[in-house]
Scaffold this motif. Structure first.
Motif, PDB file in Angstrom:
ATOM      1  N   LEU A 118       0.837  -1.207   0.000  1.00 19.26           N
ATOM      2  CA  LEU A 118       0.000   0.000   0.000  1.00 19.26           C
ATOM      3  C   LEU A 118       0.874   1.261   0.000  1.00 19.26           C
ATOM      4  CD1 LEU A 118      -2.696  -0.920   2.701  1.00 19.26           C
ATOM      5  CD2 LEU A 118      -2.984  -0.938   0.221  1.00 19.26           C
ATOM      6  N   PRO A 119       0.350   2.371  -0.512  1.00 20.82           N
ATOM      7  CA  PRO A 119       1.103   3.627  -0.417  1.00 20.82           C
ATOM      8  C   PRO A 119       1.252   4.026   1.054  1.00 20.82           C
ATOM      9  CG  PRO A 119      -1.071   3.979  -1.425  1.00 20.82           C
ATOM     10  CD  PRO A 119      -0.897   2.516  -1.258  1.00 20.82           C
ATOM     11  N   PRO A 120       2.355   4.726   1.404  1.00 16.95           N
ATOM     12  CA  PRO A 120       2.651   5.046   2.816  1.00 16.95           C
ATOM     13  C   PRO A 120       1.477   5.700   3.547  1.00 16.95           C
ATOM     14  CG  PRO A 120       4.470   5.682   1.422  1.00 16.95           C
ATOM     15  CD  PRO A 120       3.392   5.227   0.500  1.00 16.95           C
ATOM     16  N   ALA A 121       0.740   6.577   2.879  1.00 22.41           N
ATOM     17  CA  ALA A 121      -0.363   7.274   3.540  1.00 22.41           C
ATOM     18  C   ALA A 121      -1.433   6.282   4.006  1.00 22.41           C
ATOM     19  CB  ALA A 121      -0.967   8.298   2.595  1.00 22.41           C
ATOM     20  N   LYS A 122      -1.730   5.315   3.135  1.00 22.26           N
ATOM     21  CA  LYS A 122      -2.741   4.313   3.473  1.00 22.26           C
ATOM     22  C   LYS A 122      -2.273   3.419   4.605  1.00 22.26           C
ATOM     23  CE  LYS A 122      -5.910   3.774  -0.298  1.00 22.26           C
ATOM     24  NZ  LYS A 122      -6.573   2.858  -1.227  1.00 22.26           N
ATOM     25  N   ARG A 123      -0.969   3.101   4.584  1.00 29.95           N
ATOM     26  CA  ARG A 123      -0.413   2.258   5.648  1.00 29.95           C
ATOM     27  C   ARG A 123      -0.514   2.976   6.989  1.00 29.95           C
ATOM     28  NH1 ARG A 123       4.835   0.416   2.784  1.00 29.95           N
ATOM     29  NH2 ARG A 123       5.868   1.331   4.574  1.00 29.95           N
ATOM     30  N   GLU A 124      -0.208   4.256   6.938  1.00 32.55           N
ATOM     31  CA  GLU A 124      -0.270   5.062   8.163  1.00 32.55           C
ATOM     32  C   GLU A 124      -1.711   5.109   8.674  1.00 32.55           C
ATOM     33  OE1 GLU A 124       2.173   5.893   9.961  1.00 32.55           O
ATOM     34  OE2 GLU A 124       0.733   6.720  11.395  1.00 32.55           O
ATOM     35  N   ALA A 125      -2.670   5.274   7.748  1.00 33.20           N
ATOM     36  CA  ALA A 125      -4.088   5.319   8.121  1.00 33.20           C
ATOM     37  C   ALA A 125      -4.497   4.008   8.786  1.00 33.20           C
ATOM     38  CB  ALA A 125      -4.940   5.574   6.885  1.00 33.20           C
ATOM     39  N   LEU A 126      -3.980   2.906   8.241  1.00 34.70           N
ATOM     40  CA  LEU A 126      -4.298   1.589   8.796  1.00 34.70           C
ATOM     41  C   LEU A 126      -3.754   1.466  10.218  1.00 34.70           C
ATOM     42  CD1 LEU A 126      -5.622  -1.063   7.678  1.00 34.70           C
ATOM     43  CD2 LEU A 126      -3.298  -1.923   7.464  1.00 34.70           C
ATOM     44  N   ARG A 127      -2.551   1.989  10.432  1.00 35.89           N
ATOM     45  CA  ARG A 127      -1.952   1.960  11.764  1.00 35.89           C
ATOM     46  C   ARG A 127      -2.795   2.753  12.760  1.00 35.89           C
ATOM     47  NH1 ARG A 127       3.470   2.234   8.747  1.00 35.89           N
ATOM     48  NH2 ARG A 127       3.625  -0.006   8.514  1.00 35.89           N
ATOM     49  N   GLN A 128      -3.259   3.925  12.291  1.00 38.18           N
ATOM     50  CA  GLN A 128      -4.116   4.755  13.149  1.00 38.18           C
ATOM     51  C   GLN A 128      -5.410   4.011  13.478  1.00 38.18           C
ATOM     52  OE1 GLN A 128      -3.280   7.446  14.706  1.00 38.18           O
ATOM     53  NE2 GLN A 128      -1.260   7.406  13.712  1.00 38.18           N
ATOM     54  N   SER A 129      -5.964   3.355  12.435  1.00 35.00           N
ATOM     55  CA  SER A 129      -7.201   2.597  12.635  1.00 35.00           C
ATOM     56  C   SER A 129      -6.997   1.512  13.679  1.00 35.00           C
ATOM     57  CB  SER A 129      -7.652   1.942  11.328  1.00 35.00           C
ATOM     58  OG  SER A 129      -7.874   2.923  10.366  1.00 35.00           O
ATOM     59  N   TRP A 130      -5.859   0.835  13.597  1.00 32.08           N
ATOM     60  CA  TRP A 130      -5.593  -0.234  14.567  1.00 32.08           C
ATOM     61  C   TRP A 130      -5.537   0.323  15.981  1.00 32.08           C
ATOM     62  CZ3 TRP A 130      -6.055  -5.089  15.616  1.00 32.08           C
ATOM     63  CH2 TRP A 130      -5.398  -5.614  16.730  1.00 32.08           C
ATOM     64  N   LYS A 131      -4.878   1.476  16.128  1.00 32.04           N
ATOM     65  CA  LYS A 131      -4.778   2.099  17.459  1.00 32.04           C
ATOM     66  C   LYS A 131      -6.173   2.410  17.990  1.00 32.04           C
ATOM     67  CE  LYS A 131      -0.156   3.997  17.426  1.00 32.04           C
ATOM     68  NZ  LYS A 131       0.594   5.091  16.808  1.00 32.04           N
ATOM     69  N   GLU A 132      -6.985   2.944  17.085  1.00 28.46           N
ATOM     70  CA  GLU A 132      -8.354   3.300  17.460  1.00 28.46           C
ATOM     71  C   GLU A 132      -9.127   2.047  17.870  1.00 28.46           C
ATOM     72  OE1 GLU A 132     -12.135   5.412  15.297  1.00 28.46           O
ATOM     73  OE2 GLU A 132     -10.155   5.739  14.410  1.00 28.46           O
ATOM     74  N   TYR A 133      -9.012   1.012  17.039  1.00 25.19           N
ATOM     75  CA  TYR A 133      -9.719  -0.254  17.297  1.00 25.19           C
ATOM     76  C   TYR A 133      -9.251  -0.884  18.603  1.00 25.19           C
ATOM     77  CZ  TYR A 133     -11.049  -5.164  16.629  1.00 25.19           C
ATOM     78  OH  TYR A 133     -11.560  -6.419  16.789  1.00 25.19           O
ATOM     79  N   GLU A 134      -7.931  -0.825  18.824  1.00 22.47           N
ATOM     80  CA  GLU A 134      -7.338  -1.428  20.019  1.00 22.47           C
ATOM     81  C   GLU A 134      -7.845  -0.756  21.298  1.00 22.47           C
ATOM     82  OE1 GLU A 134      -3.145  -1.062  20.037  1.00 22.47           O
ATOM     83  OE2 GLU A 134      -2.808  -3.129  20.655  1.00 22.47           O
ATOM     84  N   SER A 135      -8.120   0.551  21.182  1.00 21.76           N
ATOM     85  CA  SER A 135      -8.526   1.293  22.382  1.00 21.76           C
ATOM     86  C   SER A 135     -10.010   1.111  22.701  1.00 21.76           C
ATOM     87  CB  SER A 135      -8.214   2.781  22.205  1.00 21.76           C
ATOM     88  OG  SER A 135      -8.957   3.270  21.120  1.00 21.76           O
ATOM     89  N   LEU A 136     -10.741   0.453  21.783  1.00 16.71           N
ATOM     90  CA  LEU A 136     -12.166   0.219  22.043  1.00 16.71           C
ATOM     91  C   LEU A 136     -12.323  -0.778  23.180  1.00 16.71           C
ATOM     92  CD1 LEU A 136     -13.555  -0.267  18.405  1.00 16.71           C
ATOM     93  CD2 LEU A 136     -13.866   1.741  19.851  1.00 16.71           C
TER      94      LEU A 136
END
Lengths: 142, 125
Positions: A118-136
C-alpha cells in the motif's frame, strides 16, 4: 538410416553427458563454496549471539522442525540491521509468532505483504485505525 | 562417385563373374561346403535382436555407464533444485517474518477477524 539414427543418438548422448558433467562440476563447486552447516542445530549448538537473540524460543527450540530453525536463523542474520525499536518488537513477538499455527502464520504473512504494498499514507491510516480499534472496549471490538 | 553409382558398378562386375578354371572352381565349391557344414546353428532371433540392442548401447557395461550415469546425475540435479527451492522459500519467509515482527503493527492486527470487519464498517461509514 539406422546409422544416421545411431549417430544422432550417440551425439545426443554425448551432449547429455557433457551437460551432466557440467552440472556435476557446478554442483560440486557450489557444495564446496557453501560452508558445511548443521541442518538441525540443537539449542546448545547455537552460537552465544544466536542464543541471545533467540532467547524467547529457548524452551521450544529443540522441538522445532529443521526448516523452521533455518528460518529463525535467517531472522537472526537480519536482526543486527534492525532499528532498536524493531529489535525490541521482534523480541517480544517472537514467542507468540512461533506459537501460532502454520495457517495463521501464512495468513498473517499474506496480509503483511498486501499492506506492505500500500502507499505510505494508506499504511499510516491503517496503523491509526488499529490504534483506534485497540482502544475500544472489548465488547465493541467485533 | 556416390553410393548408388558405386553399387551399380560392383553389381555389374559381380554379374560378369570371374573367369575361373574348373579346378579352382571345384576347390572353392568344396571349401564352401565344408564351411557350411561346420557353421554353428544360428542363435534364436529374439536373442539376436536383444544382442543387437545391447550392442547398440555399447554392451552391458556400456548400458550401465551410458544410461545410468545421466539418470543418476539427473536425480542429483533434481534433488539439488528441490533443495535450492526450499532454501529460497526459507529465505523468503525469514525476510517477511523479520519485517513483520519488527513492524509497528502487532501480530494481532493481522489475525484479528474483528479488526477486518470493523475496518469495513469504518470505511462504509
Amino acid at each position: 538410416m539406422a546409422q544416421a539414427a545411431r549417430r544422432a543418438l550417440s551425439a545426443g548422448a554425448r551432449c547429455l553427458a557433457a551437460l551432466c558433467g557440467a552440472l556435476a562440476v557446478a554442483l560440486a563447486s557450489s557444495a564446496l563454496a557453501a560452508p558445511p552447516q548443521n541442518k538441525n542445530p540443537s539449542w546448545a549448538q547455537l552460537t552465544p549471539q544466536q542464543r541471545e537473540i533467540l532467547a524467547p524460543l529457548a524452551g521450544e527450540w529443540n522441538k522445532l522442525e529443521p526448516v523452521r530453525k533455518k528460518k529463525w536463523l535467517g531472522v537472526v542474520k537480519r536482526y543486527p540491521k534492525m532499528t532498536p525499536i524493531g529489535k525490541k518488537r521482534v523480541q517480544t513477538r517472537m514467542r507468540k509468532w512461533a506459537e501460532l499455527t502454520p495457517a495463521q502464520r501464512e495468513e498473517a504473512r499474506k496480509k503483511y505483504q498486501r499492506i506492505d504494498k500500500l502507499p505510505p499514507a494508506k499504511r499510516e491510516a491503517l496503523r491509526q485505525s488499529w490504534k483506534e480499534y485497540e482502544s475500544l472496549p472489548p465488547q465493541q471490538r467485533k | 562417385m556416390n553410393e548408388p553409382e558405386l553399387g551399380n558398378k560392383i553389381r555389374h562386375l559381380l554379374n560378369q563373374g570371374a573367369p575361373l578354371d574348373p579346378r579352382a572352381a571345384e576347390r572353392l565349391r568344396a571349401a564352401r561346403e565344408l564351411a557350411l557344414a561346420r557353421r554353428k546353428a544360428e542363435p534364436a532371433s529374439a536373442l539376436a535382436w536383444a544382442g543387437g540392442v545391447i550392442g547398440r548401447l555399447g554392451g552391458l557395461g556400456g548400458l550401465s555407464l551410458r544410461l545410468l550415469l545421466p539418470v543418476a546425475l539427473l536425480g542429483v540435479a533434481l534433488t539439488t533444485i528441490y533443495g535450492w527451492q526450499q532454501n529460497q522459500k526459507v529465505a523468503e519467509f525469514a525476510d517477511i517474518d523479520s519485517q513483520l515482527l519488527a513492524d509497528d503493527l502487532p501480530i494481532d492486527a493481522y489475525l484479528d477477524k474483528g479488526f477486518d470487519a470493523w475496518l469495513r464498517q469504518h470505511a462504509a461509514r
